[in-house]
Design a protein around this motif. Sequence first.
Motif, PDB file in Angstrom:
ATOM      1  N   GLN A 215      -2.502   7.667 -11.677  1.00  0.00           N
ATOM      2  CA  GLN A 215      -1.973   8.139 -10.408  1.00  0.00           C
ATOM      3  C   GLN A 215      -3.069   8.121  -9.342  1.00  0.00           C
ATOM      4  OE1 GLN A 215      -0.559  12.212 -10.451  1.00  0.00           O
ATOM      5  NE2 GLN A 215       1.221  11.614  -9.259  1.00  0.00           N
ATOM      6  N   SER A 216      -4.250   8.601  -9.690  1.00  0.00           N
ATOM      7  CA  SER A 216      -5.375   8.617  -8.748  1.00  0.00           C
ATOM      8  C   SER A 216      -5.773   7.205  -8.340  1.00  0.00           C
ATOM      9  CB  SER A 216      -6.581   9.330  -9.367  1.00  0.00           C
ATOM     10  OG  SER A 216      -6.273  10.673  -9.618  1.00  0.00           O
ATOM     11  N   VAL A 217      -5.793   6.293  -9.295  1.00  0.00           N
ATOM     12  CA  VAL A 217      -6.151   4.900  -8.993  1.00  0.00           C
ATOM     13  C   VAL A 217      -5.139   4.300  -8.018  1.00  0.00           C
ATOM     14  CG1 VAL A 217      -6.312   2.582  -9.989  1.00  0.00           C
ATOM     15  CG2 VAL A 217      -7.456   4.497 -11.100  1.00  0.00           C
ATOM     16  N   MET A 218      -3.865   4.583  -8.225  1.00  0.00           N
ATOM     17  CA  MET A 218      -2.835   4.070  -7.322  1.00  0.00           C
ATOM     18  C   MET A 218      -3.040   4.593  -5.905  1.00  0.00           C
ATOM     19  SD  MET A 218       0.533   4.289  -9.774  1.00  0.00           S
ATOM     20  CE  MET A 218       1.692   3.559  -8.617  1.00  0.00           C
ATOM     21  N   VAL A 219      -3.338   5.872  -5.779  1.00  0.00           N
ATOM     22  CA  VAL A 219      -3.548   6.461  -4.460  1.00  0.00           C
ATOM     23  C   VAL A 219      -4.810   5.875  -3.819  1.00  0.00           C
ATOM     24  CG1 VAL A 219      -4.068   8.612  -3.230  1.00  0.00           C
ATOM     25  CG2 VAL A 219      -2.260   8.561  -4.958  1.00  0.00           C
TER      26      VAL A 219
ATOM     27  N   GLY B 214      -4.097   2.442  -2.647  1.00  0.00           N
ATOM     28  CA  GLY B 214      -3.253   2.533  -1.455  1.00  0.00           C
ATOM     29  C   GLY B 214      -4.073   2.849  -0.216  1.00  0.00           C
ATOM     30  N   VAL B 215      -4.990   3.812  -0.342  1.00  0.00           N
ATOM     31  CA  VAL B 215      -5.856   4.185   0.785  1.00  0.00           C
ATOM     32  C   VAL B 215      -6.762   3.018   1.170  1.00  0.00           C
ATOM     33  CG1 VAL B 215      -7.780   5.666   1.484  1.00  0.00           C
ATOM     34  CG2 VAL B 215      -5.797   6.661   0.351  1.00  0.00           C
ATOM     35  N   LEU B 216      -7.392   2.403   0.169  1.00  0.00           N
ATOM     36  CA  LEU B 216      -8.262   1.261   0.459  1.00  0.00           C
ATOM     37  C   LEU B 216      -7.480   0.118   1.111  1.00  0.00           C
ATOM     38  CD1 LEU B 216     -10.532   1.144  -2.722  1.00  0.00           C
ATOM     39  CD2 LEU B 216     -11.175   1.822  -0.398  1.00  0.00           C
TER      40      LEU B 216
ATOM     41  N   ARG C 178      10.878   9.835 -14.671  1.00  0.00           N
ATOM     42  CA  ARG C 178       9.692   9.127 -14.184  1.00  0.00           C
ATOM     43  C   ARG C 178       9.955   7.634 -13.943  1.00  0.00           C
ATOM     44  NH1 ARG C 178       4.701  10.668 -17.348  1.00  0.00           N
ATOM     45  NH2 ARG C 178       4.777  12.325 -15.812  1.00  0.00           N
ATOM     46  N   ALA C 179      10.705   7.002 -14.797  1.00  0.00           N
ATOM     47  CA  ALA C 179      10.943   5.559 -14.674  1.00  0.00           C
ATOM     48  C   ALA C 179      11.634   5.201 -13.352  1.00  0.00           C
ATOM     49  CB  ALA C 179      11.775   5.062 -15.850  1.00  0.00           C
ATOM     50  N   TRP C 180      12.420   6.125 -12.828  1.00  0.00           N
ATOM     51  CA  TRP C 180      13.150   5.865 -11.585  1.00  0.00           C
ATOM     52  C   TRP C 180      12.253   5.895 -10.347  1.00  0.00           C
ATOM     53  CZ3 TRP C 180      17.834   3.852 -11.472  1.00  0.00           C
ATOM     54  CH2 TRP C 180      18.603   3.918 -12.627  1.00  0.00           C
ATOM     55  N   THR C 181      11.021   6.375 -10.494  1.00  0.00           N
ATOM     56  CA  THR C 181      10.118   6.378  -9.339  1.00  0.00           C
ATOM     57  C   THR C 181       9.790   4.957  -8.886  1.00  0.00           C
ATOM     58  OG1 THR C 181       8.143   6.527 -10.721  1.00  0.00           O
ATOM     59  CG2 THR C 181       9.081   8.608  -9.923  1.00  0.00           C
ATOM     60  N   ALA C 182       9.934   3.992  -9.782  1.00  0.00           N
ATOM     61  CA  ALA C 182       9.721   2.593  -9.391  1.00  0.00           C
ATOM     62  C   ALA C 182      10.700   2.184  -8.295  1.00  0.00           C
ATOM     63  CB  ALA C 182       9.859   1.679 -10.598  1.00  0.00           C
ATOM     64  N   LEU C 183      11.911   2.742  -8.362  1.00  0.00           N
ATOM     65  CA  LEU C 183      12.904   2.449  -7.330  1.00  0.00           C
ATOM     66  C   LEU C 183      12.474   2.976  -5.969  1.00  0.00           C
ATOM     67  CD1 LEU C 183      15.466   1.000  -8.349  1.00  0.00           C
ATOM     68  CD2 LEU C 183      16.701   3.052  -7.681  1.00  0.00           C
ATOM     69  N   THR C 184      11.876   4.164  -5.951  1.00  0.00           N
ATOM     70  CA  THR C 184      11.408   4.718  -4.668  1.00  0.00           C
ATOM     71  C   THR C 184      10.253   3.878  -4.116  1.00  0.00           C
ATOM     72  OG1 THR C 184       9.909   6.296  -5.730  1.00  0.00           O
ATOM     73  CG2 THR C 184      12.141   7.071  -5.216  1.00  0.00           C
ATOM     74  N   ALA C 185       9.407   3.360  -5.006  1.00  0.00           N
ATOM     75  CA  ALA C 185       8.305   2.497  -4.564  1.00  0.00           C
ATOM     76  C   ALA C 185       8.839   1.199  -3.970  1.00  0.00           C
ATOM     77  CB  ALA C 185       7.366   2.213  -5.726  1.00  0.00           C
TER      78      ALA C 185
ATOM     79  N   ALA D  58       0.839  -1.205   0.000  1.00  0.00           N
ATOM     80  CA  ALA D  58       0.000   0.000   0.000  1.00  0.00           C
ATOM     81  C   ALA D  58       0.872   1.253   0.000  1.00  0.00           C
ATOM     82  CB  ALA D  58      -0.934  -0.007   1.213  1.00  0.00           C
ATOM     83  N   THR D  59       1.932   1.236   0.773  1.00  0.00           N
ATOM     84  CA  THR D  59       2.847   2.382   0.829  1.00  0.00           C
ATOM     85  C   THR D  59       3.550   2.566  -0.514  1.00  0.00           C
ATOM     86  OG1 THR D  59       3.185   1.954   3.186  1.00  0.00           O
ATOM     87  CG2 THR D  59       4.768   3.406   2.109  1.00  0.00           C
ATOM     88  N   ALA D  60       3.928   1.465  -1.142  1.00  0.00           N
ATOM     89  CA  ALA D  60       4.588   1.539  -2.455  1.00  0.00           C
ATOM     90  C   ALA D  60       3.658   2.169  -3.495  1.00  0.00           C
ATOM     91  CB  ALA D  60       5.023   0.147  -2.900  1.00  0.00           C
ATOM     92  N   LEU D  61       2.358   1.908  -3.396  1.00  0.00           N
ATOM     93  CA  LEU D  61       1.423   2.543  -4.323  1.00  0.00           C
ATOM     94  C   LEU D  61       1.441   4.062  -4.166  1.00  0.00           C
ATOM     95  CD1 LEU D  61      -1.616   0.103  -4.200  1.00  0.00           C
ATOM     96  CD2 LEU D  61      -0.151   0.592  -6.164  1.00  0.00           C
ATOM     97  N   PHE D  62       1.447   4.531  -2.919  1.00  0.00           N
ATOM     98  CA  PHE D  62       1.508   5.985  -2.686  1.00  0.00           C
ATOM     99  C   PHE D  62       2.805   6.571  -3.223  1.00  0.00           C
ATOM    100  CE2 PHE D  62      -1.323   5.050   1.001  1.00  0.00           C
ATOM    101  CZ  PHE D  62      -2.380   5.846   0.614  1.00  0.00           C
ATOM    102  N   VAL D  63       3.902   5.973  -2.816  1.00  0.00           N
ATOM    103  CA  VAL D  63       5.220   6.512  -3.157  1.00  0.00           C
ATOM    104  C   VAL D  63       5.479   6.431  -4.655  1.00  0.00           C
ATOM    105  CG1 VAL D  63       7.706   6.162  -2.840  1.00  0.00           C
ATOM    106  CG2 VAL D  63       6.180   6.129  -0.863  1.00  0.00           C
TER     107      VAL D  63
END
Length: 161
Positions: A67-71, A74-76, A128-135, A51-56
């Motif tokens: 992006q909205s679906v991911m958030v 994550g909340v759900l 943008r592709a590097w955001t997967a690493l933060t997730a 869930a946290t990875a979806l937010f990040v």
Amino acid sequence: MESDRENPEHPDAGRARADAREALATLASDRAALADRVAPPRWYYPLLGAATALFVGSPGARDGSTQSVMVVFGVLGLVFLTMEYEKRTGVTVSRAAGPRSLGVAVVLGVVVVALLGASFALEATGHRAWTALTAVAAFAAMWGGGACYDRVYDRELRHGR
């Protein structure tokens, strides 16, 4: 040195000491039972990490609707995870057991916020592709950090601050 002999000045002193020892043993037993009860199941932190990875990772989504679906997911995920934990344990944990578990929780919070900030920065700078690493890092931080939090929380709950 402590003695259980009767004190002529306080004839009930020996009984009072025995009562105090019994009360302390009961408290220790209650603390252990509570610690056993609030321990989350094995699947708790991997799902919290997801869930946290979806937010990040959400800033890295190709469009605003993804992006909205991911958030939203994550909340759900957080809501259902919390509800399931409360249903299984019968307990709502609303705060840390002591200063060390609070410290671990604060560090985890700072790490997640920093990773989210890094994710936004990567997206803003065209990486943008590097955001997967933060997730992935957020997932690992919540899984590993959550296990660390549980060990510290358990120790503080069982043995006091």
